[in-house]
Scaffold this active site. Structure first.
Site, PDB file in Angstrom:
ATOM      1  N   ASP A   4      11.157  -3.709  11.473  1.00 43.30           N
ATOM      2  CA  ASP A   4      10.671  -2.465  10.877  1.00 43.30           C
ATOM      3  C   ASP A   4      11.503  -2.262   9.617  1.00 43.30           C
ATOM      4  OD1 ASP A   4      10.320   0.200  10.118  1.00 43.30           O
ATOM      5  OD2 ASP A   4       9.862   0.809  12.176  1.00 43.30           O
ATOM      6  N   ASN A  50       5.295  -6.706   1.034  1.00 44.80           N
ATOM      7  CA  ASN A  50       3.898  -6.265   1.197  1.00 44.80           C
ATOM      8  C   ASN A  50       3.744  -5.080   2.146  1.00 44.80           C
ATOM      9  OD1 ASN A  50       0.795  -6.802   1.647  1.00 44.80           O
ATOM     10  ND2 ASN A  50       1.749  -6.960   3.679  1.00 44.80           N
ATOM     11  N   TYR A  65       1.797   8.351  -1.610  1.00 47.89           N
ATOM     12  CA  TYR A  65       1.523   6.911  -1.723  1.00 47.89           C
ATOM     13  C   TYR A  65       1.600   6.462  -3.188  1.00 47.89           C
ATOM     14  CZ  TYR A  65      -1.207   2.572  -1.051  1.00 47.89           C
ATOM     15  OH  TYR A  65      -1.650   1.273  -1.025  1.00 47.89           O
ATOM     16  N   ALA A  66       0.955   7.227  -4.084  1.00 45.81           N
ATOM     17  CA  ALA A  66       0.944   6.864  -5.507  1.00 45.81           C
ATOM     18  C   ALA A  66       2.366   6.881  -6.076  1.00 45.81           C
ATOM     19  CB  ALA A  66       0.038   7.811  -6.287  1.00 45.81           C
ATOM     20  N   ALA A  67       3.156   7.885  -5.676  1.00 37.99           N
ATOM     21  CA  ALA A  67       4.540   7.951  -6.167  1.00 37.99           C
ATOM     22  C   ALA A  67       5.320   6.721  -5.697  1.00 37.99           C
ATOM     23  CB  ALA A  67       5.215   9.230  -5.671  1.00 37.99           C
ATOM     24  N   LYS A 107       4.125   3.775  -4.949  1.00 38.89           N
ATOM     25  CA  LYS A 107       3.626   2.542  -5.574  1.00 38.89           C
ATOM     26  C   LYS A 107       3.978   2.496  -7.060  1.00 38.89           C
ATOM     27  CE  LYS A 107       1.756   0.623  -1.937  1.00 38.89           C
ATOM     28  NZ  LYS A 107       2.334  -0.624  -1.418  1.00 38.89           N
TER      29      LYS A 107
HETATM   30  P1  NDP Z   1      -2.605  -2.821   6.694  1.00 38.91           P
HETATM   31  O1  NDP Z   1      -2.535  -1.407   7.107  1.00 38.91           O
HETATM   32  O2  NDP Z   1      -3.739  -3.688   7.123  1.00 38.91           O
HETATM   33  O3  NDP Z   1      -1.229  -3.594   7.063  1.00 38.91           O
HETATM   34  C1  NDP Z   1      -0.005  -3.014   6.743  1.00 38.91           C
HETATM   35  C2  NDP Z   1       1.093  -3.966   7.128  1.00 38.91           C
HETATM   36  O4  NDP Z   1       2.351  -3.347   6.827  1.00 38.91           O
HETATM   37  C3  NDP Z   1       1.093  -4.255   8.622  1.00 38.91           C
HETATM   38  O5  NDP Z   1       1.519  -5.576   8.837  1.00 38.91           O
HETATM   39  C4  NDP Z   1       2.139  -3.280   9.134  1.00 38.91           C
HETATM   40  O6  NDP Z   1       2.739  -3.656  10.343  1.00 38.91           O
HETATM   41  C5  NDP Z   1       3.135  -3.347   8.005  1.00 38.91           C
HETATM   42  N1  NDP Z   1       4.057  -2.218   8.048  1.00 38.91           N
HETATM   43  C6  NDP Z   1       3.786  -0.910   7.877  1.00 38.91           C
HETATM   44  N2  NDP Z   1       4.893  -0.174   8.022  1.00 38.91           N
HETATM   45  C7  NDP Z   1       5.911  -1.044   8.290  1.00 38.91           C
HETATM   46  C8  NDP Z   1       7.292  -0.897   8.543  1.00 38.91           C
HETATM   47  N3  NDP Z   1       7.895   0.297   8.582  1.00 38.91           N
HETATM   48  N4  NDP Z   1       8.012  -2.015   8.785  1.00 38.91           N
HETATM   49  C9  NDP Z   1       7.436  -3.221   8.764  1.00 38.91           C
HETATM   50  N5  NDP Z   1       6.132  -3.432   8.542  1.00 38.91           N
HETATM   51  C10 NDP Z   1       5.382  -2.345   8.308  1.00 38.91           C
HETATM   52  O7  NDP Z   1      -2.526  -2.768   5.109  1.00 38.91           O
HETATM   53  P2  NDP Z   1      -3.066  -3.737   3.975  1.00 38.91           P
HETATM   54  O8  NDP Z   1      -2.993  -5.152   4.382  1.00 38.91           O
HETATM   55  O9  NDP Z   1      -4.327  -3.174   3.467  1.00 38.91           O
HETATM   56  O10 NDP Z   1      -1.959  -3.423   2.865  1.00 38.91           O
HETATM   57  C11 NDP Z   1      -0.864  -4.288   2.579  1.00 38.91           C
HETATM   58  C12 NDP Z   1      -0.179  -3.766   1.337  1.00 38.91           C
HETATM   59  O11 NDP Z   1      -1.125  -3.719   0.262  1.00 38.91           O
HETATM   60  C13 NDP Z   1       0.365  -2.340   1.490  1.00 38.91           C
HETATM   61  O12 NDP Z   1       1.587  -2.225   0.804  1.00 38.91           O
HETATM   62  C14 NDP Z   1      -0.709  -1.496   0.813  1.00 38.91           C
HETATM   63  O13 NDP Z   1      -0.180  -0.294   0.325  1.00 38.91           O
HETATM   64  C15 NDP Z   1      -1.154  -2.422  -0.303  1.00 38.91           C
HETATM   65  N6  NDP Z   1      -2.480  -2.140  -0.823  1.00 38.91           N
HETATM   66  C16 NDP Z   1      -3.584  -2.135  -0.019  1.00 38.91           C
HETATM   67  C17 NDP Z   1      -4.827  -1.867  -0.561  1.00 38.91           C
HETATM   68  C18 NDP Z   1      -6.076  -1.856   0.254  1.00 38.91           C
HETATM   69  O14 NDP Z   1      -7.122  -1.457  -0.298  1.00 38.91           O
HETATM   70  N7  NDP Z   1      -6.073  -2.270   1.503  1.00 38.91           N
HETATM   71  C19 NDP Z   1      -4.981  -1.557  -1.983  1.00 38.91           C
HETATM   72  C20 NDP Z   1      -3.758  -1.602  -2.732  1.00 38.91           C
HETATM   73  C21 NDP Z   1      -2.567  -1.870  -2.163  1.00 38.91           C
HETATM   74  P3  NDP Z   1       2.080  -3.212  11.786  1.00 38.91           P
HETATM   75  O15 NDP Z   1       0.966  -4.197  12.044  1.00 38.91           O
HETATM   76  O16 NDP Z   1       3.202  -3.317  12.718  1.00 38.91           O
HETATM   77  O17 NDP Z   1       1.574  -1.806  11.600  1.00 38.91           O
END
Ligand code: NDP
Length: 230
Positions: A44, A71, A136-138, A140
């Site tokens: 985490d 990511n 979220y925007a802040a 990113k």
């Molecule tokens: P998902 O919600 O599908 O996946 C998010 C991932 O981040 C999961 O693997 C999750 O783990 C992990 N995660 C979240 N919080 C933590 C934490 N505290 N510690 C470790 N891992 C964590 O998101 P996406 O694949 O869509 O997004 C991936 C990235 O891309 C993000 O940063 C998102 O902001 C960015 N993004 C996404 C867009 C979209 O349209 N989907 C657009 C622009 C940017 P777990 O499975 O355990 O929850």
């Protein structure tokens, strides 16, 4: 190479793309099991001790991390007046401070090796803004200043730091939106569709490749034209 949040969505597509290219890939997963066929460590990113333990495990198995893709990220959408301090700080702590934690730890080995590639996954929303996503925007937008500062700090050691800024990508994160919201968003995208996670992964691979050796401090949009220079 290491991808945080590599158990699903964009992170998993990135991890698979690197694995297909022959790289030794590790992913962090916060919950559940690691994805099939990939080396996973539980982590985490809001917990500095878990970050340290995850790196130790990865380094024991694969040596120092040469490519880091930060990511992992979350949303907690709410209009400002309804946004609790907890909603705000949880998003900042994961998306921005969590990225600081994993990047700082990776930079240690990269500085020693005098080479490295860091790619941060931001969002088009970081520079365009989005009603209901001030937190979220802040977070990113913060990644852009963070990456650009690091590209200045680390550039002389042959370490690049870039940002990939996706638009709407078809993952669990956007599947949580209503059909109406999804249709509304698509109307704003010149290419008229959501991205597939693999389309984000290919830009990340490029930034980690030899071909991108002279690119640092850049923000690469993968947004179907949505941001138009933002
Ligand atoms: P998902 O919600 O599908 O996946 C998010 C991932 O981040 C999961 O693997 C999750 O783990 C992990 N995660 C979240 N919080 C933590 C934490 N505290 N510690 C470790 N891992 C964590 O998101 P996406 O694949 O869509 O997004 C991936 C990235 O891309 C993000 O940063 C998102 O902001 C960015 N993004 C996404 C867009 C979209 O349209 N989907 C657009 C622009 C940017 P777990 O499975 O355990 O929850």
């Amino acid at each position: 190479m290491l991808v945080t949040g590599g158990n699903r969505g964009i992170g998993l597509a990135i991890a698979r793309a690197f694995a297909e290219g022959g790289d030794a890939v590790a992913v962090t997963h916060r919950s559940g099991e690691p994805p099939e066929g990939l080396f996973g460590v539980r982590c985490d990113i809001t917990d500095p001790e878990q970050v340290e333990a995850a790196y130790k495990e990865v380094e024991e198995k694969q040596g120092p991390v040469e490519v880091l893709v930060a990511n992992a990220g979350i949303t907690r959408d709410q209009l400002l007046l309804r946004m609790s301090e907890e909603d705000f700080s949880a998003v900042l702590d994961t998306n921005l401070t969590g990225t600081y934690r994993v990047v700082k730890r990776a930079a240690r080995g990269m500085l020693r090796a005098r080479k490295g590639r860091i790619v941060l996954i931001s969002s088009v929303v970081g520079l365009m803004g989005q009603a209901g996503q001030a937190n979220y925007a802040a977070s990113k937008a913060g990644l852009v200043g963070f990456a650009r500062s690091l590209s200045r700090e680390l550039g002389s050691r042959n370490i690049t730091c870039n940002v990939v800024s996706p638009g709407f990508v078809d993952t669990d994160m956007t599947r949580a939106l209503s059909d109406e919201q999804r249709a509304d968003f698509v109307k704003q995208v010149p290419l008229g569709r959501y991205a597939q996670p693999e389309e984000v992964a290919s830009s990340v691979r490029f930034l980690a490749s030899d071909e991108a050796a002279y690119i640092t401090g850049a923000v690469i949009p993968v947004d179907g034209g949505l941001g138009m220079g933002h």
